[in-house]
Design a protein around this motif. Structure first.
Motif, PDB file in Angstrom:
ATOM      1  N   PRO A  35       0.815  -1.216   0.000  1.00 17.01           N
ATOM      2  CA  PRO A  35       0.000   0.000   0.000  1.00 17.01           C
ATOM      3  C   PRO A  35       0.855   1.276   0.000  1.00 17.01           C
ATOM      4  CG  PRO A  35      -0.745  -1.494   1.741  1.00 17.01           C
ATOM      5  CD  PRO A  35       0.487  -2.090   1.137  1.00 17.01           C
ATOM      6  N   VAL A  36       1.950   1.272   0.764  1.00 20.21           N
ATOM      7  CA  VAL A  36       2.806   2.454   0.847  1.00 20.21           C
ATOM      8  C   VAL A  36       3.475   2.731  -0.500  1.00 20.21           C
ATOM      9  CG1 VAL A  36       4.943   3.336   1.889  1.00 20.21           C
ATOM     10  CG2 VAL A  36       3.136   2.395   3.338  1.00 20.21           C
ATOM     11  N   LEU A  37       3.918   1.692  -1.167  1.00 15.23           N
ATOM     12  CA  LEU A  37       4.543   1.868  -2.480  1.00 15.23           C
ATOM     13  C   LEU A  37       3.586   2.578  -3.438  1.00 15.23           C
ATOM     14  CD1 LEU A  37       7.383   0.938  -3.300  1.00 15.23           C
ATOM     15  CD2 LEU A  37       6.309  -0.983  -4.458  1.00 15.23           C
ATOM     16  N   HIS A  38       2.329   2.165  -3.401  1.00  8.86           N
ATOM     17  CA  HIS A  38       1.321   2.793  -4.248  1.00  8.86           C
ATOM     18  C   HIS A  38       1.020   4.234  -3.796  1.00  8.86           C
ATOM     19  CE1 HIS A  38      -2.182   3.566  -6.634  1.00  8.86           C
ATOM     20  NE2 HIS A  38      -2.943   3.631  -5.564  1.00  8.86           N
ATOM     21  N   LEU A  39       0.807   4.426  -2.498  1.00 11.16           N
ATOM     22  CA  LEU A  39       0.515   5.769  -1.983  1.00 11.16           C
ATOM     23  C   LEU A  39       1.640   6.757  -2.293  1.00 11.16           C
ATOM     24  CD1 LEU A  39      -0.961   4.900   1.535  1.00 11.16           C
ATOM     25  CD2 LEU A  39      -2.192   5.978  -0.367  1.00 11.16           C
ATOM     26  N   ALA A  40       2.873   6.258  -2.349  1.00  4.56           N
ATOM     27  CA  ALA A  40       4.031   7.114  -2.634  1.00  4.56           C
ATOM     28  C   ALA A  40       4.192   7.398  -4.117  1.00  4.56           C
ATOM     29  CB  ALA A  40       5.294   6.463  -2.095  1.00  4.56           C
ATOM     30  N   GLY A  41       3.388   6.747  -4.963  1.00  2.00           N
ATOM     31  CA  GLY A  41       3.438   7.005  -6.392  1.00  2.00           C
ATOM     32  C   GLY A  41       4.401   6.146  -7.184  1.00  2.00           C
ATOM     33  N   PHE A  42       4.946   5.105  -6.570  1.00  2.00           N
ATOM     34  CA  PHE A  42       5.847   4.216  -7.305  1.00  2.00           C
ATOM     35  C   PHE A  42       5.098   3.310  -8.270  1.00  2.00           C
ATOM     36  CE2 PHE A  42       8.995   5.047  -3.895  1.00  2.00           C
ATOM     37  CZ  PHE A  42      10.129   5.238  -4.674  1.00  2.00           C
ATOM     38  N   THR A  43       3.852   2.958  -7.927  1.00  2.00           N
ATOM     39  CA  THR A  43       3.054   2.080  -8.780  1.00  2.00           C
ATOM     40  C   THR A  43       1.694   2.724  -9.041  1.00  2.00           C
ATOM     41  OG1 THR A  43       2.180   0.848  -6.871  1.00  2.00           O
ATOM     42  CG2 THR A  43       4.177  -0.026  -7.913  1.00  2.00           C
ATOM     43  N   ARG A  45      -1.169   1.343  -9.213  1.00  7.10           N
ATOM     44  CA  ARG A  45      -2.205   0.711  -8.388  1.00  7.10           C
ATOM     45  C   ARG A  45      -1.495  -0.098  -7.318  1.00  7.10           C
ATOM     46  NH1 ARG A  45      -2.684  -4.706  -9.276  1.00  7.10           N
ATOM     47  NH2 ARG A  45      -1.670  -5.510 -11.138  1.00  7.10           N
ATOM     48  N   GLN A  46      -2.237  -0.499  -6.311  1.00  2.00           N
ATOM     49  CA  GLN A  46      -1.639  -1.308  -5.248  1.00  2.00           C
ATOM     50  C   GLN A  46      -1.448  -2.736  -5.737  1.00  2.00           C
ATOM     51  OE1 GLN A  46      -3.252  -0.971  -1.271  1.00  2.00           O
ATOM     52  NE2 GLN A  46      -2.699  -3.103  -0.860  1.00  2.00           N
ATOM     53  N   LEU A  47      -0.209  -3.160  -5.783  1.00  2.00           N
ATOM     54  CA  LEU A  47       0.090  -4.536  -6.175  1.00  2.00           C
ATOM     55  C   LEU A  47      -0.073  -5.464  -4.978  1.00  2.00           C
ATOM     56  CD1 LEU A  47       3.354  -3.908  -8.245  1.00  2.00           C
ATOM     57  CD2 LEU A  47       1.023  -4.143  -9.099  1.00  2.00           C
ATOM     58  N   ARG A  48      -0.311  -6.716  -5.278  1.00  2.00           N
ATOM     59  CA  ARG A  48      -0.332  -7.760  -4.256  1.00  2.00           C
ATOM     60  C   ARG A  48       1.043  -8.414  -4.235  1.00  2.00           C
ATOM     61  NH1 ARG A  48      -4.416  -8.978  -7.533  1.00  2.00           N
ATOM     62  NH2 ARG A  48      -3.535 -11.016  -8.004  1.00  2.00           N
ATOM     63  N   PRO A  49       1.435  -9.033  -3.136  1.00  2.00           N
ATOM     64  CA  PRO A  49       2.733  -9.699  -3.094  1.00  2.00           C
ATOM     65  C   PRO A  49       2.948 -10.672  -4.258  1.00  2.00           C
ATOM     66  CG  PRO A  49       1.815  -9.590  -0.895  1.00  2.00           C
ATOM     67  CD  PRO A  49       0.755  -9.089  -1.830  1.00  2.00           C
ATOM     68  N   ALA A  50       1.906 -11.370  -4.667  1.00  2.00           N
ATOM     69  CA  ALA A  50       2.031 -12.333  -5.773  1.00  2.00           C
ATOM     70  C   ALA A  50       2.312 -11.648  -7.114  1.00  2.00           C
ATOM     71  CB  ALA A  50       0.768 -13.184  -5.878  1.00  2.00           C
ATOM     72  N   GLU A  51       2.161 -10.331  -7.163  1.00  2.00           N
ATOM     73  CA  GLU A  51       2.421  -9.573  -8.392  1.00  2.00           C
ATOM     74  C   GLU A  51       3.784  -8.876  -8.354  1.00  2.00           C
ATOM     75  OE1 GLU A  51      -1.947  -8.091  -9.766  1.00  2.00           O
ATOM     76  OE2 GLU A  51      -1.202  -7.217  -7.884  1.00  2.00           O
ATOM     77  N   GLN A  52       4.658  -9.294  -7.462  1.00  2.00           N
ATOM     78  CA  GLN A  52       5.937  -8.604  -7.271  1.00  2.00           C
ATOM     79  C   GLN A  52       6.768  -8.487  -8.549  1.00  2.00           C
ATOM     80  OE1 GLN A  52       7.807 -10.878  -4.159  1.00  2.00           O
ATOM     81  NE2 GLN A  52       8.588 -12.418  -5.578  1.00  2.00           N
ATOM     82  N   GLU A  53       6.635  -9.418  -9.466  1.00  2.00           N
ATOM     83  CA  GLU A  53       7.402  -9.365 -10.714  1.00  2.00           C
ATOM     84  C   GLU A  53       7.071  -8.117 -11.536  1.00  2.00           C
ATOM     85  OE1 GLU A  53       9.878 -11.425 -11.697  1.00  2.00           O
ATOM     86  OE2 GLU A  53       9.679 -12.566  -9.843  1.00  2.00           O
ATOM     87  N   GLU A  54       5.873  -7.564 -11.346  1.00  4.90           N
ATOM     88  CA  GLU A  54       5.470  -6.362 -12.083  1.00  4.90           C
ATOM     89  C   GLU A  54       6.324  -5.150 -11.716  1.00  4.90           C
ATOM     90  OE1 GLU A  54       1.284  -5.461 -12.353  1.00  4.90           O
ATOM     91  OE2 GLU A  54       0.780  -7.598 -12.249  1.00  4.90           O
ATOM     92  N   LEU A  55       6.979  -5.197 -10.553  1.00  7.92           N
ATOM     93  CA  LEU A  55       7.819  -4.074 -10.148  1.00  7.92           C
ATOM     94  C   LEU A  55       8.931  -3.795 -11.151  1.00  7.92           C
ATOM     95  CD1 LEU A  55       8.222  -4.599  -6.310  1.00  7.92           C
ATOM     96  CD2 LEU A  55       6.834  -2.884  -7.491  1.00  7.92           C
ATOM     97  N   LEU A  56       9.446  -4.845 -11.767  1.00  4.49           N
ATOM     98  CA  LEU A  56      10.537  -4.663 -12.728  1.00  4.49           C
ATOM     99  C   LEU A  56      10.134  -3.726 -13.866  1.00  4.49           C
ATOM    100  CD1 LEU A  56      11.948  -8.300 -12.871  1.00  4.49           C
ATOM    101  CD2 LEU A  56      12.968  -6.309 -11.734  1.00  4.49           C
ATOM    102  N   ALA A  57       8.865  -3.769 -14.264  1.00  4.01           N
ATOM    103  CA  ALA A  57       8.377  -2.890 -15.335  1.00  4.01           C
ATOM    104  C   ALA A  57       8.412  -1.414 -14.915  1.00  4.01           C
ATOM    105  CB  ALA A  57       6.954  -3.282 -15.736  1.00  4.01           C
ATOM    106  N   TYR A  58       8.423  -1.160 -13.610  1.00 10.47           N
ATOM    107  CA  TYR A  58       8.477   0.210 -13.091  1.00 10.47           C
ATOM    108  C   TYR A  58       9.900   0.598 -12.692  1.00 10.47           C
ATOM    109  CZ  TYR A  58       3.489  -0.751 -12.802  1.00 10.47           C
ATOM    110  OH  TYR A  58       2.198  -1.117 -13.103  1.00 10.47           O
TER     111      TYR A  58
END
Length: 166
Positions: A35-43, A45-58
């Protein structure tokens, strides 16, 4: 979950028992990293832990100081954290992220021998990488709310946006 040339490599202290069981970073219910990653504007939308691979795209990645899973980070010894700091420095020198963000000021102090370190940018650089310390998003860290943590995470994000070359 790392790659070369990331904008930010986030470094947790160590996996929770839930993270070890699922293979996903910050998987414990109540952990506020996603939630904090999303609130801070890094993503967007709020990702779920199972979606962690999507971070690489950002341009984001995640690693840990210590690989050993525990119920609580305070179960780790100083020697484990110091060894983790050495391994993290090697990893950062190889991967060369623009920022290395360690989540947990107490773990950072122990791992790197910086007894007076505070939340925010550090004078320490690893290779050319600027080091930043962020609040630990664990639900056990009651000193910080998701909103106040997001403000600190957003300060880091702003430095990456303002200075994309390094």
């Amino acid at each position: 979950m790392v790659a070369r040339g990331l904008s930010v490599l986030f470094c947790g202290i160590n996996p929770s028992l839930m993270s070890a069981a699922t293979g996903h970073h910050f998987a414990r219910p109540g952990n506020r990293f996603w939630p904090v990653l999303h609130l801070a504007g890094f993503t967007p939308r709020q990702l779920r832990p199972a979606e962690q691979e999507e971070l690489l795209a950002y341009g984001l990645g995640i690693t840990n100081l210590v690989a050993r899973a525990t119920a609580r980070a305070d179960e780790l010894g100083a020697a484990e954290l110091q060894e983790g700091g050495l391994l993290l420095a090697e990893k950062a020198e190889q991967l060369r992220p623009r920022r290395l963000a360690i989540v947990g000021v107490t773990a950072y102090r122990t791992a790197f021998g910086e007894k007076k370190a505070r939340i925010g940018p550090q004078e320490r650089r690893i290779g050319g990488t600027r080091v930043w310390v962020l609040p630990n998003p664990s639900g056990l860290n009651a000193h910080w709310t998701a909103r106040t943590m997001a403000e600190e995470y957003a300060r880091l994000r702003a430095t990456v946006t303002e200075d994309p070359s390094r």
